[in-house]
Motif scaffolding. Structure first.
Motif, PDB file in Angstrom:
ATOM      1  N   TYR A   1     -24.765  -8.350 -10.351  1.00 57.13           N
ATOM      2  CA  TYR A   1     -23.446  -8.904 -10.660  1.00 57.13           C
ATOM      3  C   TYR A   1     -22.481  -7.748 -10.860  1.00 57.13           C
ATOM      4  O   TYR A   1     -22.782  -6.811 -11.592  1.00 57.13           O
ATOM      5  CB  TYR A   1     -23.537  -9.752 -11.941  1.00 57.13           C
ATOM      6  CG  TYR A   1     -22.423 -10.737 -12.105  1.00 57.13           C
ATOM      7  CD1 TYR A   1     -22.370 -11.915 -11.367  1.00 57.13           C
ATOM      8  CD2 TYR A   1     -21.398 -10.489 -13.015  1.00 57.13           C
ATOM      9  CE1 TYR A   1     -21.339 -12.815 -11.544  1.00 57.13           C
ATOM     10  CE2 TYR A   1     -20.370 -11.393 -13.193  1.00 57.13           C
ATOM     11  CZ  TYR A   1     -20.351 -12.558 -12.447  1.00 57.13           C
ATOM     12  OH  TYR A   1     -19.329 -13.443 -12.610  1.00 57.13           O
ATOM     13  N   PHE A   2     -21.318  -7.780 -10.195  1.00 55.24           N
ATOM     14  CA  PHE A   2     -20.344  -6.699 -10.334  1.00 55.24           C
ATOM     15  C   PHE A   2     -18.954  -7.250 -10.054  1.00 55.24           C
ATOM     16  O   PHE A   2     -18.717  -7.832  -8.990  1.00 55.24           O
ATOM     17  CB  PHE A   2     -20.672  -5.565  -9.360  1.00 55.24           C
ATOM     18  CG  PHE A   2     -19.839  -4.325  -9.556  1.00 55.24           C
ATOM     19  CD1 PHE A   2     -20.052  -3.488 -10.641  1.00 55.24           C
ATOM     20  CD2 PHE A   2     -18.855  -3.988  -8.652  1.00 55.24           C
ATOM     21  CE1 PHE A   2     -19.304  -2.342 -10.827  1.00 55.24           C
ATOM     22  CE2 PHE A   2     -18.100  -2.834  -8.819  1.00 55.24           C
ATOM     23  CZ  PHE A   2     -18.329  -2.011  -9.899  1.00 55.24           C
ATOM     24  N   LEU A   3     -18.039  -7.093 -11.001  1.00 56.47           N
ATOM     25  CA  LEU A   3     -16.639  -7.510 -10.860  1.00 56.47           C
ATOM     26  C   LEU A   3     -16.495  -8.957 -10.389  1.00 56.47           C
ATOM     27  O   LEU A   3     -15.712  -9.265  -9.504  1.00 56.47           O
ATOM     28  CB  LEU A   3     -15.903  -6.571  -9.897  1.00 56.47           C
ATOM     29  CG  LEU A   3     -15.837  -5.112 -10.307  1.00 56.47           C
ATOM     30  CD1 LEU A   3     -15.081  -4.312  -9.262  1.00 56.47           C
ATOM     31  CD2 LEU A   3     -15.192  -4.964 -11.667  1.00 56.47           C
ATOM     32  N   GLY A   4     -17.266  -9.835 -10.969  1.00 58.46           N
ATOM     33  CA  GLY A   4     -17.163 -11.243 -10.617  1.00 58.46           C
ATOM     34  C   GLY A   4     -17.899 -11.630  -9.353  1.00 58.46           C
ATOM     35  O   GLY A   4     -17.789 -12.761  -8.897  1.00 58.46           O
ATOM     36  N   ILE A   5     -18.652 -10.712  -8.782  1.00 62.86           N
ATOM     37  CA  ILE A   5     -19.377 -10.987  -7.536  1.00 62.86           C
ATOM     38  C   ILE A   5     -20.871 -10.978  -7.827  1.00 62.86           C
ATOM     39  O   ILE A   5     -21.409  -9.995  -8.325  1.00 62.86           O
ATOM     40  CB  ILE A   5     -19.035  -9.944  -6.453  1.00 62.86           C
ATOM     41  CG1 ILE A   5     -17.536  -9.997  -6.157  1.00 62.86           C
ATOM     42  CG2 ILE A   5     -19.855 -10.188  -5.198  1.00 62.86           C
ATOM     43  CD1 ILE A   5     -17.044  -8.874  -5.300  1.00 62.86           C
ATOM     44  N   GLN A   6     -21.536 -12.098  -7.509  1.00 63.69           N
ATOM     45  CA  GLN A   6     -22.976 -12.205  -7.672  1.00 63.69           C
ATOM     46  C   GLN A   6     -23.637 -11.661  -6.414  1.00 63.69           C
ATOM     47  O   GLN A   6     -23.229 -11.975  -5.293  1.00 63.69           O
ATOM     48  CB  GLN A   6     -23.377 -13.656  -7.888  1.00 63.69           C
ATOM     49  CG  GLN A   6     -24.867 -13.849  -8.056  1.00 63.69           C
ATOM     50  CD  GLN A   6     -25.254 -15.311  -8.149  1.00 63.69           C
ATOM     51  OE1 GLN A   6     -24.432 -16.202  -7.968  1.00 63.69           O
ATOM     52  NE2 GLN A   6     -26.509 -15.554  -8.410  1.00 63.69           N
TER      53      GLN A   6
ATOM     54  N   HIS B   1     -26.463 -10.483   0.020  1.00 66.63           N
ATOM     55  CA  HIS B   1     -25.543 -11.627   0.069  1.00 66.63           C
ATOM     56  C   HIS B   1     -24.624 -11.583  -1.146  1.00 66.63           C
ATOM     57  O   HIS B   1     -25.078 -11.390  -2.271  1.00 66.63           O
ATOM     58  CB  HIS B   1     -26.321 -12.942   0.090  1.00 66.63           C
ATOM     59  CG  HIS B   1     -27.264 -13.031   1.235  1.00 66.63           C
ATOM     60  ND1 HIS B   1     -26.870 -13.422   2.491  1.00 66.63           N
ATOM     61  CD2 HIS B   1     -28.584 -12.731   1.326  1.00 66.63           C
ATOM     62  CE1 HIS B   1     -27.909 -13.380   3.297  1.00 66.63           C
ATOM     63  NE2 HIS B   1     -28.958 -12.955   2.618  1.00 66.63           N
ATOM     64  N   LEU B   2     -23.319 -11.761  -0.909  1.00 71.36           N
ATOM     65  CA  LEU B   2     -22.320 -11.722  -1.975  1.00 71.36           C
ATOM     66  C   LEU B   2     -21.755 -13.115  -2.184  1.00 71.36           C
ATOM     67  O   LEU B   2     -21.411 -13.803  -1.222  1.00 71.36           O
ATOM     68  CB  LEU B   2     -21.189 -10.758  -1.598  1.00 71.36           C
ATOM     69  CG  LEU B   2     -21.602  -9.342  -1.224  1.00 71.36           C
ATOM     70  CD1 LEU B   2     -20.393  -8.534  -0.786  1.00 71.36           C
ATOM     71  CD2 LEU B   2     -22.311  -8.671  -2.375  1.00 71.36           C
TER      72      LEU B   2
ATOM     73  N   CYS C   1     -14.385  -7.832  -1.842  1.00 71.46           N
ATOM     74  CA  CYS C   1     -15.294  -6.700  -1.950  1.00 71.46           C
ATOM     75  C   CYS C   1     -16.219  -6.726  -0.750  1.00 71.46           C
ATOM     76  O   CYS C   1     -16.787  -7.754  -0.421  1.00 71.46           O
ATOM     77  CB  CYS C   1     -16.115  -6.794  -3.227  1.00 71.46           C
ATOM     78  SG  CYS C   1     -17.284  -5.456  -3.419  1.00 71.46           S
ATOM     79  N   THR C   2     -16.351  -5.611  -0.060  1.00 69.53           N
ATOM     80  CA  THR C   2     -17.212  -5.541   1.096  1.00 69.53           C
ATOM     81  C   THR C   2     -18.197  -4.396   0.936  1.00 69.53           C
ATOM     82  O   THR C   2     -17.812  -3.291   0.624  1.00 69.53           O
ATOM     83  CB  THR C   2     -16.389  -5.304   2.380  1.00 69.53           C
ATOM     84  OG1 THR C   2     -15.418  -6.331   2.470  1.00 69.53           O
ATOM     85  CG2 THR C   2     -17.261  -5.319   3.607  1.00 69.53           C
ATOM     86  N   LEU C   3     -19.447  -4.691   1.132  1.00 67.53           N
ATOM     87  CA  LEU C   3     -20.491  -3.664   1.144  1.00 67.53           C
ATOM     88  C   LEU C   3     -21.146  -3.714   2.521  1.00 67.53           C
ATOM     89  O   LEU C   3     -21.463  -4.783   3.015  1.00 67.53           O
ATOM     90  CB  LEU C   3     -21.542  -3.935   0.069  1.00 67.53           C
ATOM     91  CG  LEU C   3     -21.048  -3.922  -1.368  1.00 67.53           C
ATOM     92  CD1 LEU C   3     -22.163  -4.347  -2.305  1.00 67.53           C
ATOM     93  CD2 LEU C   3     -20.565  -2.540  -1.740  1.00 67.53           C
ATOM     94  N   THR C   4     -21.335  -2.591   3.134  1.00 69.07           N
ATOM     95  CA  THR C   4     -21.908  -2.553   4.469  1.00 69.07           C
ATOM     96  C   THR C   4     -23.371  -2.167   4.400  1.00 69.07           C
ATOM     97  O   THR C   4     -23.700  -1.001   4.304  1.00 69.07           O
ATOM     98  CB  THR C   4     -21.143  -1.551   5.354  1.00 69.07           C
ATOM     99  OG1 THR C   4     -19.759  -1.843   5.259  1.00 69.07           O
ATOM    100  CG2 THR C   4     -21.584  -1.625   6.785  1.00 69.07           C
TER     101      THR C   4
END
Length: 138
Positions: free
Chosen positions: A56-61, A70-71, A126-129
């Motif tokens: 969990y980070f900045l409101g993103i599970q 998966h976000l 938020c995008t993580l590659t």
């Protein structure tokens, strides 16, 4: 565009990304032992708690499976809707017409503009590659 809270390190096959938000730090990259060493170096200089794998980070599970990372923001979205008294609201499909122009004087005024501004202000992207592994440190 420059993001002043994102730091990157690239050397040969090592790619590290560090995202800092107030007192939360997200470290991810392509080289697990480099990440572990970096966390130890940070610990030697600052008091921090290593939260392990990111959930969990900045409101993103964040969840993981065999297909990758998966976000989701469902919990955060429900909190925003609750604050705006819109829990029962239904989604609305409103396609945008190509070439349409918006003007400050067009349309009807919103009855609760302050709540609308709070919702708009709360939207985050938020995008993580495909990180190999992600750690949350705070």
């Amino acid at each position: 565009m420059v993001d002043h809270s994102l730091f990157t390190y690239h050397q040969t096959d090592v790619h590290i990304f560090i995202l800092v938000y107030v007192d939360d730090i997200l470290i991810t990259g392509s080289h697990n032992s480099f990440i572990a060493s970096l966390i130890q170096q940070i610990k030697s200089e600052f008091a921090l708690k290593d939260s392990g794998s990111l959930h969990y980070f900045l409101g993103i599970q964040v969840t993981y499976d065999s297909h990758g990372l998966h976000l989701r923001q469902s919990k955060y979205i429900l909190e925003v809707l609750d604050r705006a008294h819109m829990i029962g609201a239904k989604p609305y499909s409103a396609p945008c017409t190509l070439g349409s122009k918006l003007a400050a004087s067009s349309g009807d005024l919103l009855p609760r503009a302050t709540e609308y501004r709070q919702i708009v202000g709360a939207i985050q992207y938020c995008t993580l590659t495909r990180p190999e592994i992600a750690y949350s440190v705070n």
